[in-house]
Design a protein around this motif. Structure first.
Motif, PDB file in Angstrom:
ATOM      1  N   GLY A   1       0.631  -1.223   0.231  1.00 50.92           N
ATOM      2  CA  GLY A   1      -0.091  -0.008  -0.064  1.00 50.92           C
ATOM      3  C   GLY A   1       0.854   1.153  -0.185  1.00 50.92           C
ATOM      4  N   ILE A   2       2.215   1.107  -0.500  1.00 55.33           N
ATOM      5  CA  ILE A   2       2.782   2.336  -0.671  1.00 55.33           C
ATOM      6  C   ILE A   2       2.398   2.895  -1.887  1.00 55.33           C
ATOM      7  CG2 ILE A   2       5.043   3.240  -1.099  1.00 55.33           C
ATOM      8  CD1 ILE A   2       5.984   0.416   0.604  1.00 55.33           C
ATOM      9  N   PRO A   3       2.136   4.613  -1.723  1.00 49.66           N
ATOM     10  CA  PRO A   3       1.761   5.021  -3.192  1.00 49.66           C
ATOM     11  C   PRO A   3       2.605   5.292  -4.173  1.00 49.66           C
ATOM     12  CG  PRO A   3       1.865   6.810  -0.910  1.00 49.66           C
ATOM     13  CD  PRO A   3       2.210   5.274  -0.794  1.00 49.66           C
ATOM     14  N   THR A   4       1.983   4.760  -5.466  1.00 47.75           N
ATOM     15  CA  THR A   4       2.689   5.123  -6.651  1.00 47.75           C
ATOM     16  C   THR A   4       1.779   5.074  -7.692  1.00 47.75           C
ATOM     17  OG1 THR A   4       4.656   3.929  -7.832  1.00 47.75           O
ATOM     18  CG2 THR A   4       3.062   2.487  -6.954  1.00 47.75           C
ATOM     19  N   ALA A   5       2.398   5.113  -8.910  1.00 46.92           N
ATOM     20  CA  ALA A   5       1.497   5.398 -10.230  1.00 46.92           C
ATOM     21  C   ALA A   5       0.989   3.839 -10.503  1.00 46.92           C
ATOM     22  CB  ALA A   5       2.268   5.761 -11.306  1.00 46.92           C
ATOM     23  N   GLY A   6      -0.097   3.893 -10.923  1.00 51.26           N
ATOM     24  CA  GLY A   6      -0.889   2.595 -11.497  1.00 51.26           C
ATOM     25  C   GLY A   6       0.030   2.103 -12.786  1.00 51.26           C
ATOM     26  N   TYR A   7       0.019   0.816 -12.736  1.00 55.07           N
ATOM     27  CA  TYR A   7       0.833   0.195 -13.780  1.00 55.07           C
ATOM     28  C   TYR A   7       0.483  -1.239 -14.116  1.00 55.07           C
ATOM     29  CZ  TYR A   7       2.384  -3.066  -9.955  1.00 55.07           C
ATOM     30  OH  TYR A   7       2.553  -3.944  -9.328  1.00 55.07           O
ATOM     31  N   GLU A   8       0.979  -1.634 -15.310  1.00 53.83           N
ATOM     32  CA  GLU A   8       0.841  -3.075 -15.705  1.00 53.83           C
ATOM     33  C   GLU A   8       2.313  -3.532 -16.161  1.00 53.83           C
ATOM     34  OE1 GLU A   8      -1.761  -4.968 -15.423  1.00 53.83           O
ATOM     35  OE2 GLU A   8      -3.190  -3.583 -14.921  1.00 53.83           O
ATOM     36  N   VAL A   9       2.426  -4.896 -16.196  1.00 49.30           N
ATOM     37  CA  VAL A   9       3.722  -5.498 -16.451  1.00 49.30           C
ATOM     38  C   VAL A   9       3.532  -6.333 -17.880  1.00 49.30           C
ATOM     39  CG1 VAL A   9       5.609  -7.047 -15.914  1.00 49.30           C
ATOM     40  CG2 VAL A   9       4.600  -5.604 -14.102  1.00 49.30           C
ATOM     41  N   PHE A  10       4.590  -6.135 -18.733  1.00 46.64           N
ATOM     42  CA  PHE A  10       4.402  -7.126 -19.931  1.00 46.64           C
ATOM     43  C   PHE A  10       5.725  -7.426 -20.278  1.00 46.64           C
ATOM     44  CE2 PHE A  10       1.523  -3.614 -20.207  1.00 46.64           C
ATOM     45  CZ  PHE A  10       0.132  -4.038 -20.561  1.00 46.64           C
ATOM     46  N   THR A  11       5.675  -8.948 -20.754  1.00 55.26           N
ATOM     47  CA  THR A  11       6.791  -9.604 -21.604  1.00 55.26           C
ATOM     48  C   THR A  11       6.588  -9.608 -23.238  1.00 55.26           C
ATOM     49  OG1 THR A  11       5.488 -11.547 -21.199  1.00 55.26           O
ATOM     50  CG2 THR A  11       7.083 -11.102 -19.635  1.00 55.26           C
TER      51      THR A  11
ATOM     52  N   GLY B   1      -1.264  13.922  -3.353  1.00 54.65           N
ATOM     53  CA  GLY B   1      -0.018  13.438  -2.341  1.00 54.65           C
ATOM     54  C   GLY B   1       1.163  13.134  -3.157  1.00 54.65           C
ATOM     55  N   PRO B   2       2.230  12.835  -2.329  1.00 57.52           N
ATOM     56  CA  PRO B   2       3.444  12.370  -2.534  1.00 57.52           C
ATOM     57  C   PRO B   2       3.474  10.826  -3.013  1.00 57.52           C
ATOM     58  CG  PRO B   2       3.736  12.987  -0.306  1.00 57.52           C
ATOM     59  CD  PRO B   2       2.172  13.297  -0.872  1.00 57.52           C
ATOM     60  N   LYS B   3       3.942  10.618  -4.269  1.00 58.85           N
ATOM     61  CA  LYS B   3       3.964   9.272  -4.742  1.00 58.85           C
ATOM     62  C   LYS B   3       5.315   8.677  -5.111  1.00 58.85           C
ATOM     63  CE  LYS B   3      -0.835   9.018  -6.157  1.00 58.85           C
ATOM     64  NZ  LYS B   3      -1.941   8.648  -7.347  1.00 58.85           N
ATOM     65  N   VAL B   4       5.625   7.518  -4.994  1.00 56.72           N
ATOM     66  CA  VAL B   4       7.083   6.907  -5.342  1.00 56.72           C
ATOM     67  C   VAL B   4       7.034   6.854  -7.117  1.00 56.72           C
ATOM     68  CG1 VAL B   4       8.682   5.191  -5.319  1.00 56.72           C
ATOM     69  CG2 VAL B   4       7.466   5.744  -3.154  1.00 56.72           C
ATOM     70  N   ILE B   5       8.016   7.522  -7.659  1.00 59.83           N
ATOM     71  CA  ILE B   5       8.308   7.283  -9.115  1.00 59.83           C
ATOM     72  C   ILE B   5       9.260   6.074  -9.201  1.00 59.83           C
ATOM     73  CG2 ILE B   5       9.246   8.294 -11.184  1.00 59.83           C
ATOM     74  CD1 ILE B   5       8.823  11.141 -10.082  1.00 59.83           C
ATOM     75  N   GLU B   6      10.166   6.114  -8.083  1.00 61.51           N
ATOM     76  CA  GLU B   6      11.220   5.059  -8.370  1.00 61.51           C
ATOM     77  C   GLU B   6      12.061   4.883  -7.153  1.00 61.51           C
ATOM     78  OE1 GLU B   6      14.372   5.557 -11.367  1.00 61.51           O
ATOM     79  OE2 GLU B   6      14.878   7.472 -10.490  1.00 61.51           O
ATOM     80  N   TYR B   7      12.449   3.811  -6.919  1.00 60.10           N
ATOM     81  CA  TYR B   7      13.472   3.573  -5.905  1.00 60.10           C
ATOM     82  C   TYR B   7      14.998   3.370  -6.396  1.00 60.10           C
ATOM     83  CZ  TYR B   7       9.805   2.100  -2.600  1.00 60.10           C
ATOM     84  OH  TYR B   7       8.445   2.050  -2.048  1.00 60.10           O
ATOM     85  N   ASN B   8      16.148   3.799  -5.764  1.00 62.70           N
ATOM     86  CA  ASN B   8      17.407   3.253  -6.154  1.00 62.70           C
ATOM     87  C   ASN B   8      17.867   2.999  -4.917  1.00 62.70           C
ATOM     88  OD1 ASN B   8      18.227   6.030  -8.381  1.00 62.70           O
ATOM     89  ND2 ASN B   8      17.168   4.353  -8.674  1.00 62.70           N
ATOM     90  N   SER B   9      18.953   1.874  -5.164  1.00 63.14           N
ATOM     91  CA  SER B   9      19.392   1.336  -3.943  1.00 63.14           C
ATOM     92  C   SER B   9      20.858   1.849  -3.576  1.00 63.14           C
ATOM     93  CB  SER B   9      19.813  -0.358  -4.367  1.00 63.14           C
ATOM     94  OG  SER B   9      20.634  -0.570  -5.399  1.00 63.14           O
TER      95      SER B   9
END
Length: 424
Positions: free
Chosen positions: A114-124, A279-287
């Motif tokens: 439940g961490i706020p981020t953009a809606g998405y779908e994954v494709f191969t 509100g704030p949403k995550v675009i990406e994480y970096n490690s």
């Protein structure tokens, strides 16, 4: 302490310079390093991805700590390998670094917890991805390679043709190899972007001061995406109120989610955020530390960096009081003509002293080599001209005045870093 920093770019030069300030540091090594880093640390010719070579180097130099800075060796398990060899490391292990090395993993993690981020779908399949984008009928469409792509794996497709070209490049031409085996298609978010880096040992989350990157190659945010053309700190859009929301809804939930998944994250966790109307949403994480965000964040750090990285490695971050300067900081990237596409190397750089520096600012070397006492270009992003000031305007003025003193054939830089912070 004797410390080995792994990497060769502007981020690593900034880290080396900050470590040098510590009275606890005896010897500093950097592998492979670059021309400018060689003035601040002993550079060693070992590739950043060479695990066996890096372990041999750490043993040869009898270092007390290894700072694994870039994304590729973190994603490949460099920390796991060196720790198995008996060395203390700053940086996440391979399982934790997957928060950056796989966009699919990070998006699924955010959805699950439940961490706020953009809606998405994954494709191969590129055709299925394009069908989905076509059915949505919303542009720009955000297309991301699943794996690491040197900061260039994201396309904001403005129409169906651009989406098709991006999918073809990633998934069929395999521009970034296996990183494009899967793609994430996201909804486009609007609002100011802000980066918050954070020290964490898996128990404590300690956000650093905010920063703002400028990804597009040219003024007014046009042109292709780059690894970053300049940064400022702090971001005026990141208020104390927003910081509290981020801590409660993003930062701590991310740390707890990684712990729940058996992937305790120890190191620097990068939060790329969009301050949306919702509100704030995550675009990406970096490690790891961002590049070029590090260039404006670490100069503002008042606490000894060695104390911090040691506490993170030993899971004792709660014992450290991390303090920051109230000054602002700005960094202007000077790049090679043609970047982020193809560019020529080996151009003589004029305006720098024998240590690769100049008066009035700190010159961070990203893509340089040193030959016979002269500096030459060896990368796309060549230099980061960094300056502090009482406020952002002063920091930017100092950085730009110093930038004008440096030149090489084909050099270019953005003239509008930080300008969106000042309403016209």
């Amino acid at each position: 302490m004797d410390i080995l920093v792994i990497g060769s770019g502007g981020r690593e030069h900034t880290i080396v310079r900050k470590l040098r300030e510590s009275p606890r540091v005896n010897k500093l090594y950097c592998a492979p390093g670059n021309g400018g880093i060689s003035a601040d640390a002993q550079c060693c010719n070992v590739d950043a991805m060479d695990k066996k070579g890096m372990l041999a180097l750490a043993r040869e130099k009898s270092v007390d700590m290894v700072f694994v800075a870039p994304d590729d060796p973190l994603g490949a398990g460099m920390v796991d390998f060196l720790e198995a060899g008996g060395f203390t490391c700053f940086g996440p292990n391979k399982k934790a670094a997957e928060i950056e090395s796989s966009k699919v993993f990070s998006k699924n993690l955010m959805k699950k917890y439940g961490i706020p981020t953009a809606g998405y779908e994954v494709f191969t399949s590129p055709s299925e991805a394009l069908d989905y984008i076509r059915s949505q009928g919303k542009y720009p469409a955000v297309i991301k390679a699943d794996g690491l792509a040197v900061g260039k794996g994201v396309t904001l497709a403005q129409n169906e043709q651009e989406a098709a070209e991006a999918l073809h490049s990633l998934m069929e031409e395999r521009k970034f190899g296996s990183s494009g085996d899967r793609v994430v298609v996201e909804e486009f978010l609007t609002g100011p972007e802000v980066t918050v880096l954070a020290f964490t040992d898996g128990h404590v989350m300690c956000p650093m001061v905010s920063s703002m990157d400028h990804k597009r190659a040219y003024d007014n945010d046009v042109g292709p995406n780059t690894g970053g053309m300049g940064t400022i700190s702090p971001s005026p859009f990141y208020t104390d109120e927003i910081a509290k929301v981020c801590m409660d809804t993003i930062f701590l939930p991310t740390m707890n989610a990684m712990n729940a998944e058996g992937r305790k994250f120890k190191g620097c966790l990068y939060f790329g955020l969009m301050l949306t109307p919702d509100g704030p949403k995550v675009i990406e994480y970096n490690s790891r530390f961002g590049d070029p965000e590090t260039q404006v964040v670490l100069p503002r750090l008042k606490t000894d960096l060695v104390d911090i990285i040691e506490a993170v490695a030993n899971e004792k971050l709660s014992e450290i009081d991390v303090k920051w300067s109230d000054e602002a900081c700005a960094c202007v990237i000077i790049a090679s003509g043609g970047y982020p596409g193809s560019y020529e190397k080996g151009k003589l750089i004029s305006g720098l002293d024998k240590n690769g520096q100049l008066d009035g600012a700190t010159v961070i070397h990203a893509g340089t080599k040193l030959e016979d006492g002269k500096f030459y270009t060896s990368g796309g992003r060549v230099l980061g001209i960094t300056a502090k000031g009482a406020d952002l305007r002063e920091a930017l003025d100092r950085a730009y005045k110093s930038t004008e003193k440096v030149s090489f054939d084909g050099a270019f830089y953005r003239k509008d870093i930080g300008s969106r912070c000042f309403p016209s």
